[in-house]
Design an enzyme around this catalytic site. Structure first.
Site, PDB file in Angstrom:
ATOM      1  N   ARG A 187      -1.612  -2.732 -18.307  1.00  0.00           N
ATOM      2  CA  ARG A 187      -2.862  -1.963 -18.238  1.00  0.00           C
ATOM      3  C   ARG A 187      -2.660  -0.848 -17.233  1.00  0.00           C
ATOM      4  O   ARG A 187      -2.214  -1.092 -16.103  1.00  0.00           O
ATOM      5  CB  ARG A 187      -4.015  -2.849 -17.776  1.00  0.00           C
ATOM      6  N   LYS A 246      -1.975   0.383 -24.905  1.00  0.00           N
ATOM      7  CA  LYS A 246      -2.346   0.313 -26.322  1.00  0.00           C
ATOM      8  C   LYS A 246      -1.059   0.380 -27.153  1.00  0.00           C
ATOM      9  O   LYS A 246      -0.218  -0.489 -27.012  1.00  0.00           O
ATOM     10  CB  LYS A 246      -3.384   1.379 -26.630  1.00  0.00           C
ATOM     11  N   THR A 290      -3.768   5.918 -21.953  1.00  0.00           N
ATOM     12  CA  THR A 290      -3.620   4.579 -21.391  1.00  0.00           C
ATOM     13  C   THR A 290      -2.147   4.219 -21.552  1.00  0.00           C
ATOM     14  O   THR A 290      -1.383   4.923 -22.223  1.00  0.00           O
ATOM     15  CB  THR A 290      -4.436   3.534 -22.169  1.00  0.00           C
ATOM     16  N   ASP A 337      -6.238  13.539 -25.241  1.00  0.00           N
ATOM     17  CA  ASP A 337      -6.307  12.138 -24.810  1.00  0.00           C
ATOM     18  C   ASP A 337      -5.653  11.283 -25.898  1.00  0.00           C
ATOM     19  O   ASP A 337      -6.239  11.050 -26.956  1.00  0.00           O
ATOM     20  CB  ASP A 337      -7.779  11.758 -24.604  1.00  0.00           C
ATOM     21  N   GLU A 394      -0.326   4.774  -0.618  1.00  0.00           N
ATOM     22  CA  GLU A 394      -1.108   6.005  -0.822  1.00  0.00           C
ATOM     23  C   GLU A 394      -0.215   7.233  -0.659  1.00  0.00           C
ATOM     24  O   GLU A 394       0.563   7.316   0.296  1.00  0.00           O
ATOM     25  CB  GLU A 394      -2.256   6.072   0.174  1.00  0.00           C
ATOM     26  N   TYR A 411       0.842  -1.201   0.000  1.00  0.00           N
ATOM     27  CA  TYR A 411       0.000   0.000   0.000  1.00  0.00           C
ATOM     28  C   TYR A 411       0.871   1.242   0.000  1.00  0.00           C
ATOM     29  O   TYR A 411       1.736   1.382   0.863  1.00  0.00           O
ATOM     30  CB  TYR A 411      -0.922   0.028   1.233  1.00  0.00           C
TER      31      TYR A 411
HETATM   32  C1  PLP Z   1      -9.109   3.291 -24.561  1.00  0.00           C
HETATM   33  C2  PLP Z   1      -9.430   4.724 -24.383  1.00  0.00           C
HETATM   34  C3  PLP Z   1      -9.668   5.273 -23.103  1.00  0.00           C
HETATM   35  C4  PLP Z   1      -9.923   4.452 -21.867  1.00  0.00           C
HETATM   36  O1  PLP Z   1      -9.048   3.546 -21.486  1.00  0.00           O
HETATM   37  P1  PLP Z   1      -9.411   2.379 -20.460  1.00  0.00           P
HETATM   38  O2  PLP Z   1      -8.068   1.976 -19.999  1.00  0.00           O
HETATM   39  O3  PLP Z   1     -10.150   1.365 -21.243  1.00  0.00           O
HETATM   40  O4  PLP Z   1     -10.249   2.959 -19.367  1.00  0.00           O
HETATM   41  C5  PLP Z   1      -9.799   6.651 -22.990  1.00  0.00           C
HETATM   42  N1  PLP Z   1      -9.736   7.437 -24.070  1.00  0.00           N
HETATM   43  C6  PLP Z   1      -9.558   6.946 -25.313  1.00  0.00           C
HETATM   44  C7  PLP Z   1      -9.503   7.892 -26.469  1.00  0.00           C
HETATM   45  C8  PLP Z   1      -9.423   5.579 -25.506  1.00  0.00           C
HETATM   46  O5  PLP Z   1      -9.285   5.097 -26.749  1.00  0.00           O
END
Ligand code: PLP
Length: 417
Positions: free
Chosen positions: A239, A233, A230, A204, A60, A58
Site C-alpha cells: 500500500r 493495485k 497508488t 492519475d 523526514e 524516522y
Molecule cells: C484508488 C485510487 C486513488 C486513491 O488511492 P488510495 O490509496 O485509496 O488513497 C486515487 N485515484 C484513483 C483514480 C484511484 O482509483
C-alpha cells in the site's frame, strides 16, 4: 499458541485475537474469487519487507538531506526505489513517499495550484475518483472543482466535451485517470487540451499503473506534467503512493509531499515498493499485465454472450462495468449474492445511473487478483457462468452455497502467492 507457519509466531504469542483475525482474512483471500478491480495479491517478498524493522526509523527529508542521523540504509533503500521507479516508467523524477494514492493527489494539487483555483476532473458518477474534485472530498472543498463525464451512447470520454468545459472554466489543473473506466485513456488528447487552456495536466494512473509499466496501456509519463499513482493495485506492490514528474516540477512536488503535507516517510513501505518495482521490471510482469487484459476481455465476451449490458460494450483494460438491471437485479443485490457464492466484487454506479450510489445499477469487476493466481480465459468463462447463476438465484441460499463449494475447489487449484 504458536503459529504453524512461523512467520506470525510473535503475533500468535502476543495477541491471539489479532492473530486469529489475520489468519481468517488470509483464508478468505485464498478461498474466494477476488474481483475487486483495485485489489491484488503482493508477493511474499513485498509482504516481508512491509513487516521489517524499517518501520522503526524516522527519515523526514529526502536521501542525503535528512533531519535525523542514522540514515545510511534508509537513503540506500529510497534511492533504490526512486531509481527503479524511473527506469520502470521512464520518468525524469520520482517521489516514493506519498502514503497512498489520495495523499499523492493532494500533493499534486498543492504543488500545481492554490486554494480556490479552478480545477477539472472526471466526475465520480462517471468513474472518476473522490480526489478529482468531488464535493465530499478536500478536492471539492478547497478548489473550484468542475467535471467532465462520458458520452451517453458510447460511454467513452468525450474529448470535445472536455475541451469545451476546459475552455469555459479555465482550470489551473486538469486531472485525468479513473477508478471505473473500462477503456483506454487518450493522454495525448488531454495534454493538448491542457496546453490549449494553459492548465497543468495530472494523470492519475492509480488503477492502471501496472498496465502502463508493462506497456499494455499507453503511458502518460511523456505528456503529463505530473503522474500520480497508488502502488498496490495493478502494480502489485505494498500500500502506498507515487508521484512522477518532469524535472521542472521536481522541487515543487518534493516540497509538497514533505514538508507541506507529510511527516516521516514509511520506509518499510518504500523498501517493499523497491521490491515491487524490481518484480515489475522482470519480463514475466509484461506477461502478467497482458494476461490481466486478456482475462478481462474473455470475461466481457462471456457476459456479452449471456446477454448482459456492459458499460461501453466491453473493456480495453483490467476492469468491466456490468449493468445488471436488465436481469431484474441491482448492483447491491447482485454483489451480495455473488459474495455469498464466494465471488467478491463491488456494486458500482454506471454512467447516467438513475439509481442511488448505495444500490446502483452495476457491478465493477476486475481481473488483477485472479490473474496473479494464474487463472486464464477458461477460468474467466467459468467465473462468469457462476456470476450469472448467482445473480439469477440471489435469494436461493442452496444454489449460492453450492456455487461457493465449486469456487473453493477452483481456488484450491490456483494458490495465492
Ligand atoms: C484508488 C485510487 C486513488 C486513491 O488511492 P488510495 O490509496 O485509496 O488513497 C486515487 N485515484 C484513483 C483514480 C484511484 O482509483
Amino acid at each position: 499458541m504458536t503459529d504453524p507457519h512461523h512467520e506470525l509466531d510473535a503475533v500468535a504469542q502476543t495477541d491471539q485475537d489479532v492473530y486469529d483475525i489475520i489468519r481468517a482474512e488470509e483464508e478468505r483471500q485464498a478461498n474466494t474469487i477476488r474481483l475487486i478491480a483495485s485489489e491484488n495479491y503482493t508477493s511474499r517478498a513485498v509482504l516481508q519487507a512491509t513487516g521489517s524493522v524499517l518501520t522503526n526509523k524516522y527519515s523526514e527529508g529526502y536521501p542525503g538531506r535528512r533531519y535525523y542521523e542514522g540514515q545510511d540504509f534508509t537513503d540506500a533503500v529510497e534511492n533504490l526505489a526512486r531509481d527503479r521507479g524511473k527506469e520502470l516508467f521512464g520518468a525524469e523524477h520520482v517521489n516514493v513517499q506519498p502514503y497512498s494514492g489520495s495523499p499523492a493527489n493532494l500533493a499534486a494539487y498543492y504543488a500545481l495550484c492554490d486554494v480556490g483555483d479552478s480545477v477539472l476532473g472526471m466526475g465520480l458518477p462517471f468513474g472518476g475518483h473522490l480526489t478529482h474534485g468531488w464535493k465530499v472530498n478536500f478536492s471539492g472543498r478547497f478548489y473550484d472543482a468542475h467535471h467532465y463525464g462520458v458520452d451517453k451512447e458510447t460511454h467513452l470520454i468525450d474529448y470535445d466535451e472536455v475541451r469545451r468545459v476546459a475552455k469555459e472554466v479555465k482550470p489551473k489543473v486538469i486531472f485525468c485517470g479513473a477508478s471505473a473506466y473500462p477503456r483506454t485513456i487518450d493522454f495525448e488528447r488531454f495534454a493538448e487540451i491542457a496546453e490549449e487552456v494553459g492548465a497543468k495536466l495530472v494523470a492519475d494512473i492509480a488503477h492502471i499503473s501496472g498496465l502502463v509499466a508493462a506497456g499494455v496501456h499507453p503511458s502518460p509519463v511523456p505528456v503529463a506534467d505530473v503522474v500520480s499513482s497508488t502502488t498496490h493495485k495493478t502494480l502489485r506492490g505494498p500500500r502506498g503512493g507515487l508521484l512522477m514528474c518532469k524535472e521542472e516540477y521536481a522541487k515543487d512536488i518534493d516540497r509538497a509531499v514533505f514538508p507541506a503535507l507529510q511527516g516521516g516517510p514509511h520506509m518499510h513501505a518504500i523498501a517493499a515498493l523497491a521490491i515491487a518495482f524490481k518484480e515489475a521490471l522482470q519480463p514475466d510482469f509484461k506477461d502478467y499485465a497482458a494476461q490481466i487484459v486478456s482475462n478481462a476481455r474473455a470475461m466481457a465476451d462471456a457476459f456479452n454472450e449471456r446477454g448482459f449490458d456492459l458499460v461501453s460494450g466491453g473493456t480495453d483494460n483490467h476492469l468491466l462495468l456490468v449493468d445488471v438491471t436488465g436481469r431484474g437485479s441491482t448492483g447491491k443485490i447482485a454483489s451480495t449474492a455473488m459474495a455469498k457464492a464466494g465471488i467478491v466484487c463491488n456494486a458500482n454506479s454506471i454512467p447516467f445511473d438513475e439509481r442511488s450510489p448505495f444500490d446502483p445499477s452495476g457491478i465493477r469487476i476486475g481481473t488483477p487478483s485472479v490473474t496473479t493466481r494464474g487463472m486464464k480465459e477458461d477460468e474467466m468463462r467459468q467465473i462468469v457462468a457462476w456470476t450469472d447463476e448467482a445473480i439469477a438465484n440471489a435469494d436461493d441460499d442452496a444454489v449460492l452455497e453450492r456455487i461457493r463449494g465449486e469456487v473453493e475447489e477452483l481456488c484450491g487449484e490456483f494458490p495465492v502467492p
